[in-house]
Design a protein around this motif. Sequence first.
Motif, short mmCIF file in Angstrom:
data_model
loop_
_atom_site.label_atom_id
_atom_site.label_comp_id
_atom_site.label_asym_id
_atom_site.label_seq_id
_atom_site.Cartn_x
_atom_site.Cartn_y
_atom_site.Cartn_z
N LYS A 666 46.21 1.74 12.28
CA LYS A 666 45.87 1.62 13.82
C LYS A 666 44.89 2.74 14.42
O LYS A 666 43.94 2.24 15.02
CB LYS A 666 47.25 2.10 14.53
CG LYS A 666 48.26 1.05 14.57
CD LYS A 666 47.60 -0.18 15.39
CE LYS A 666 48.76 -1.11 15.55
NZ LYS A 666 48.30 -2.41 16.75
N ARG A 667 44.51 3.52 13.55
CA ARG A 667 43.52 4.50 13.99
C ARG A 667 42.06 4.27 14.01
O ARG A 667 41.09 4.53 14.59
CB ARG A 667 43.73 6.04 13.28
CG ARG A 667 42.97 6.06 11.81
CD ARG A 667 43.27 7.46 11.34
NE ARG A 667 43.09 7.46 9.85
CZ ARG A 667 42.80 8.64 9.12
NH1 ARG A 667 42.79 9.67 9.71
NH2 ARG A 667 42.47 8.56 7.93
N GLU A 668 41.90 2.95 12.86
CA GLU A 668 40.64 2.46 12.75
C GLU A 668 40.24 1.63 13.81
O GLU A 668 39.11 1.61 13.96
CB GLU A 668 40.83 1.43 11.48
CG GLU A 668 41.14 2.04 10.24
CD GLU A 668 40.06 3.11 9.82
OE1 GLU A 668 38.94 3.18 10.03
OE2 GLU A 668 40.47 4.23 8.85
N ASN A 669 41.20 1.32 14.78
CA ASN A 669 40.80 0.59 16.09
C ASN A 669 40.76 1.41 17.27
O ASN A 669 40.77 0.98 18.46
CB ASN A 669 41.77 -0.54 16.10
CG ASN A 669 41.90 -1.57 14.82
OD1 ASN A 669 40.60 -1.94 14.47
ND2 ASN A 669 42.89 -1.91 14.71
N ASP A 670 40.76 2.90 17.14
CA ASP A 670 40.72 3.71 18.19
C ASP A 670 39.35 4.13 18.49
O ASP A 670 38.61 4.66 17.69
CB ASP A 670 41.51 4.92 18.01
CG ASP A 670 41.49 5.89 18.95
OD1 ASP A 670 41.03 5.62 20.27
OD2 ASP A 670 42.15 7.20 18.79
N PRO A 671 38.82 3.79 19.72
CA PRO A 671 37.47 3.95 20.12
C PRO A 671 37.04 5.26 20.48
O PRO A 671 35.78 5.82 20.66
CB PRO A 671 37.29 2.87 21.43
CG PRO A 671 38.54 2.94 21.91
CD PRO A 671 39.75 2.85 20.84
N TYR A 672 38.25 6.20 20.62
CA TYR A 672 38.09 7.49 20.90
C TYR A 672 38.42 8.45 19.73
O TYR A 672 38.89 9.60 19.76
CB TYR A 672 38.78 7.76 22.30
CG TYR A 672 38.47 6.98 23.50
CD1 TYR A 672 37.31 7.38 24.15
CD2 TYR A 672 39.09 5.72 23.68
CE1 TYR A 672 36.81 6.56 25.16
CE2 TYR A 672 38.77 5.00 24.69
CZ TYR A 672 37.53 5.55 25.47
OH TYR A 672 37.07 4.96 26.68
N ARG A 673 38.46 7.96 18.52
CA ARG A 673 38.58 8.74 17.23
C ARG A 673 37.78 9.83 17.35
O ARG A 673 38.27 10.99 16.56
CB ARG A 673 38.77 7.82 16.13
CG ARG A 673 39.15 8.69 14.87
CD ARG A 673 39.27 7.63 13.74
NE ARG A 673 39.51 8.34 12.53
CZ ARG A 673 39.55 7.61 11.32
NH1 ARG A 673 39.38 6.22 11.31
NH2 ARG A 673 39.61 8.22 10.27
N ASN A 674 36.49 9.71 17.57
CA ASN A 674 35.44 10.87 17.55
C ASN A 674 35.53 11.63 18.75
O ASN A 674 35.75 11.15 19.89
CB ASN A 674 34.18 10.10 17.36
CG ASN A 674 33.02 11.11 17.38
OD1 ASN A 674 32.40 11.49 18.23
ND2 ASN A 674 32.44 11.05 16.06
N ILE A 675 35.34 12.91 18.60
CA ILE A 675 35.26 13.95 19.74
C ILE A 675 34.16 13.66 20.53
O ILE A 675 34.77 13.95 21.87
CB ILE A 675 35.14 15.32 18.87
CG1 ILE A 675 35.43 16.25 20.08
CG2 ILE A 675 34.03 15.54 18.08
CD1 ILE A 675 35.62 17.74 19.68
N PHE A 676 33.21 13.12 20.39
CA PHE A 676 32.07 12.94 21.42
C PHE A 676 32.52 11.67 22.17
O PHE A 676 32.33 11.76 23.42
CB PHE A 676 30.84 12.53 20.59
CG PHE A 676 30.19 13.76 20.07
CD1 PHE A 676 29.95 14.73 20.49
CD2 PHE A 676 30.15 13.49 18.36
CE1 PHE A 676 29.19 16.12 19.85
CE2 PHE A 676 29.43 14.75 17.67
CZ PHE A 676 29.07 15.99 18.39
N ALA A 677 33.00 10.78 21.78
CA ALA A 677 33.80 9.59 22.65
C ALA A 677 34.72 10.29 23.62
O ALA A 677 34.68 9.83 24.68
CB ALA A 677 34.32 8.55 21.62
N ARG A 678 35.52 11.01 22.98
CA ARG A 678 36.63 11.62 23.97
C ARG A 678 35.94 12.56 25.02
O ARG A 678 36.35 12.58 26.16
CB ARG A 678 37.52 12.40 22.99
CG ARG A 678 38.20 11.43 22.21
CD ARG A 678 39.55 12.36 21.41
NE ARG A 678 39.47 13.79 20.74
CZ ARG A 678 39.04 13.76 19.49
NH1 ARG A 678 39.06 12.36 18.86
NH2 ARG A 678 38.98 14.78 19.01
#
Length: 696
Positions: A666-678
């Motif tokens: 599931k984490r492969e589909n998380d658009p906010y996995r990267n700290i900059f996106a968050r």
Amino acid sequence: MAATGTGVCAAGFSPILRSNIFPADVRPKLSVFASVTNRAVESVILTEQEQRKRAPTVWDNGTFKNKNSTANIREDESQSGGLSLRDYLELSRDLIARSDGGPPRWFSPLECGARLKDSPLLLFLPGIDGVGLGLTLHHERLGKIFDIWCLHIPVMDRTSFKDLVKLVESTVRSEYCRSRNRPIYLVGESLGGCLALAVAACTPDIDLVVVLANPATSFGKSQLQTLIPLSVMLPEQLRAGLPYMLSLMTGFPSTLLMATMEKRLPLEQTVGELSKGAVAFSSYLSVLAELLNVETIHWKLNMLKSAAAFANSRLHAVKAKTLILTSGQDQLLPSRDEGERLRQMLPNCEIRTFNDSGHALFLEDGFDLVTILMGASFYRRRRHRDYVFDYLPPSPSQFRKIYEPHRWTEVAMNPVMLSTLESGKVVRGLAGIPSEGPVLLVGYHMMLGFELVPLVSRFWIERNILVRGIAHPMMFTKLKDGLLPELSSYDTYRKMGAVPVSATNFYKLFSSKSHVLLYPGGMREALHRKGEEYKLFWPEQSEFVRMAARFGAKIIPFGVVGEDDVGQLLLDYDDLSKIPYFKASIEKLTDEAVKLRTDAEGEVSNQDVHLPIILPKLPGRFYFLFGKAIETEERKQELKSREKADELYSEVKNEVERCIAYLMDKRENDPYRNIFARLSYQAIHGFDSEVPTFDI
């Protein structure tokens, strides 16, 4: 004036009526709690039956409750009327103003209230002021787990240090005869620290626990020693300034200022609080200056000198377990260096240093003695500590203080918490976790336990649940000094209720209906090798199933992923073992640690202690999934069978592996996995906003 076991009630002050006040043949069957207020002395008399009614006796998720009250001990101090330094100054001023010529006597503060059954006796031994109110800020919390007696030495009293030792020793022996099964705590600050050490040296046959706060055993190396000739040589017109100088050196003004500023009140309220504090301090000083004439100051300084010499000459006889609390900013005594000296000389001693604190450590805002004792594993009600029941959770404000240094993990990793409802539906948050215990959380242990802080803190913050972890004994015991970290490094885990792994502790946690955290893979899993990320190293035996079934505990398997998004394993155990320097270090570390699973087979028995070298990455994100609770209540008889227990054990293990696989996919589909996106999302929506994740 000789110190005796009889007490004379001074006008305006009521000492506690106990064994050292009354002869044994006329001892009353009552407890009198005296509390000094701004206007008068109030006394409350409780019969033994009334005290039992008020005693907290119920465990619930790691917290104590009173059956007759819905108030929880973890209630915030702001709601429970906690006292402040200003209150201490006002109480001390009134008590000093009413002071007589002696003799010294004991009193028990009214605000201590009800306490746990079989609570140990705590004797507080004051500093050079002799007031006995040094624990004012701690009375409420300490009173829940101790029977507190405070020593009051009137300002004009001239009892010698040796007679004070006899007085306290007599009290210790008398109370020990009344209850030989409970320890007696001697808590001393400054002069009281010397007194505690002297009494401990005189009573090696008694079960004592000694807690010293900036003990005055270093008087000979302090600036105070120069005041002895100065107090005689000063011109008459300058002598009145000595009390002011001594009070300023204790750091009271700066402590008042910092305590007020840390409340972060609106400007108008801050100014008002500072004004009230200044008035209280000024009033306290005026009374002090009026009563502390040069002759009295000279007497007290000479007593400090004799106390330090007396205690230092008997350190070799001290056998009691000792905890030394030292301040890094003590302007009166070289406390930090003295703490290290005493640790080297005392056989059973630990030290905790507070770098930003001044001399009056117990009056520092945010310093909580109960939490310190819990973190250092220094509280017990019997001869041996019970890690399950001799524990008091931190208050909400203390939890915030514990959590604050680790808050960066929340910011950096922004963990996603998922849980499973009874219907099998996966939801975001911890709604799927049962509120009532016993509950056993069983899961995967990340490298170096990276997942512990977000897991424990989220349970506390979101669900008000204290998770009690089963931990390696190395966090509680060192077999020898060497390369292993000091035990103080693990205080945070103990403050949050961790217990050393053992069948007995497991049993007690379940019997107390706790939420228990267990990692069957233990150290081998937390120190895995390259390519072993998310691989379980569980023993073959079903170690926990039958114990959980005995109490009908709900078992919740869980998985967690994200360690590969925060660091890359550069040198693991296999790599380090090939380098002679690191190989020797691993052997020394392993030799110093308590060994577990020595009779186990396979990789889980490899318990070599080492510190892998990890190359940090830009932080990704942690993901937790707590599976559906597995009920054991209806299967108690069935799970007594080894075969059935093994089947359930395999089921739990498979469910943990399924949770890990689900999260990794599931984490492969998380658009906010990267700290900059968050960070970009939070910059727009606010840094307290919940960052979205993948579709569930």
